[in-house]
Design an enzyme around this catalytic site. Sequence first.
Site, short mmCIF file in Angstrom:
data_model
loop_
_atom_site.label_atom_id
_atom_site.label_comp_id
_atom_site.label_asym_id
_atom_site.label_seq_id
_atom_site.Cartn_x
_atom_site.Cartn_y
_atom_site.Cartn_z
N SER A 139 17.32 0.37 6.33
CA SER A 139 18.12 1.42 5.68
C SER A 139 19.51 1.42 6.32
CB SER A 139 17.46 2.78 5.93
OG SER A 139 18.26 3.84 5.49
N TYR A 152 13.52 9.71 11.02
CA TYR A 152 13.54 8.64 10.00
C TYR A 152 14.42 7.48 10.47
CZ TYR A 152 14.48 6.22 5.58
OH TYR A 152 14.61 5.26 4.60
P1 NDP Z 1 9.58 5.34 -3.16
O1 NDP Z 1 9.05 6.62 -2.63
O2 NDP Z 1 9.90 5.24 -4.59
O3 NDP Z 1 8.57 4.16 -2.78
C1 NDP Z 1 7.87 4.13 -1.58
C2 NDP Z 1 6.69 3.17 -1.71
O4 NDP Z 1 5.99 3.14 -0.45
C3 NDP Z 1 5.70 3.59 -2.78
O5 NDP Z 1 5.36 2.47 -3.55
C4 NDP Z 1 4.49 4.07 -1.99
O6 NDP Z 1 3.30 3.72 -2.68
C5 NDP Z 1 4.60 3.22 -0.74
N1 NDP Z 1 3.88 3.81 0.40
C6 NDP Z 1 4.09 4.99 1.03
N2 NDP Z 1 3.16 5.16 1.97
C7 NDP Z 1 2.35 4.07 1.95
C8 NDP Z 1 1.22 3.67 2.68
N3 NDP Z 1 0.69 4.42 3.66
N4 NDP Z 1 0.65 2.48 2.39
C9 NDP Z 1 1.15 1.70 1.41
N5 NDP Z 1 2.22 2.03 0.68
C10 NDP Z 1 2.80 3.21 0.94
O7 NDP Z 1 10.85 5.01 -2.25
P2 NDP Z 1 11.87 3.77 -2.20
O8 NDP Z 1 11.54 2.75 -3.18
O9 NDP Z 1 13.22 4.34 -2.18
O10 NDP Z 1 11.56 3.25 -0.71
C11 NDP Z 1 11.26 1.89 -0.42
C12 NDP Z 1 11.81 1.56 0.96
O11 NDP Z 1 13.23 1.63 0.93
C13 NDP Z 1 11.36 2.51 2.06
O12 NDP Z 1 11.05 1.78 3.23
C14 NDP Z 1 12.60 3.37 2.30
O13 NDP Z 1 12.63 3.89 3.61
C15 NDP Z 1 13.69 2.35 2.04
N6 NDP Z 1 15.00 2.93 1.73
C16 NDP Z 1 15.18 3.71 0.61
C17 NDP Z 1 16.41 4.28 0.36
C18 NDP Z 1 16.64 5.21 -0.80
O14 NDP Z 1 17.70 5.87 -0.84
N7 NDP Z 1 15.73 5.32 -1.76
C19 NDP Z 1 17.57 4.01 1.23
C20 NDP Z 1 17.27 3.17 2.34
C21 NDP Z 1 16.04 2.64 2.57
P3 NDP Z 1 1.96 4.62 -2.74
O15 NDP Z 1 2.36 6.05 -2.60
O16 NDP Z 1 1.41 4.28 -4.11
O17 NDP Z 1 1.11 4.11 -1.63
#
Ligand code: NDP
Length: 242
Positions: A139, A152
């Site tokens: 991030s 975070y």
């Molecule tokens: P979303 O919340 O849309 O996606 C997060 C994903 O992580 C979901 O598919 C969820 O799937 C999965 N997840 C959460 N917990 C678990 C778990 N215990 N086991 C397996 N899968 C898990 O967020 P983003 O797409 O935005 O986030 C993706 C990445 O990008 C993250 O690491 C986030 O920190 C990073 N990021 C995002 C930013 C933003 O502004 N959106 C900026 C910078 C970084 P499910 O719940 O089905 O398990």
Amino acid sequence: MADLSNKVVLVTGASSGIGEAAARELAAAGAKLMLGARRTDRLDRLASELGGDVAFRRLDVTDRSDFEAFVAAAEERFGRIDVLVNNAGVMPLSPLASLQTEQWDWMIDVNIRGVLNGIAAALPRFVAQGSGQFVNVASLGAHYVVPTGAVYCATKFAVWALTDGIRREHKDLRATIISPGVVVSELGDTITDATAREVMASFRESALTADAIARAIRFAIEQPEDVDVSEIIVRPTASNVI
Ligand code: NDP
């Protein structure tokens, strides 16, 4: 677009946001995919829509044996694994003084332990075959700390360090840090703290769509084996907050 049909790519957190967009982008480039997340109904729909060589499996990244089984399932289905995209993450922001210790633990478990579990499962296989790539989604929070984001950001500093550690310890492996700025996704939905919700709302005034990050992930994967794109930072052009 490069042809990735010779690559087996595993994507965690593929049920929404950046992971789902990455799955779409990589499938379009011909990669063989194993998608993981807990919401398998979404993975099922996505895999059916993408067609081709796309498999999915329920994955909780906080469970080391589950991650091992996820990687083993990909290996069994496709014969090898080439790239692990450690994308799953959570972001329940809050000020430190509110002592949301359960949410701190949750972020540590998913964002750090989850990535370590992925490393534990994939690294021995990559070492044995003398090649492989980790694409770890960190991030902008791996570079800057904002109020309400201390824990975070600490987890994302850790993702940065782990990825750079792989690069320095393994000359034959590729290790890529993807550092997105603000992206429209479900990530902020778990924020319960009112101050943090306000901070996020102001950040989201300029936000990317997830496909921008998916293209960066594809770019890092499609380079020749002797090119390691070690980090890509992707910001919305209109954002100058961080
Ligand atoms: P979303 O919340 O849309 O996606 C997060 C994903 O992580 C979901 O598919 C969820 O799937 C999965 N997840 C959460 N917990 C678990 C778990 N215990 N086991 C397996 N899968 C898990 O967020 P983003 O797409 O935005 O986030 C993706 C990445 O990008 C993250 O690491 C986030 O920190 C990073 N990021 C995002 C930013 C933003 O502004 N959106 C900026 C910078 C970084 P499910 O719940 O089905 O398990």
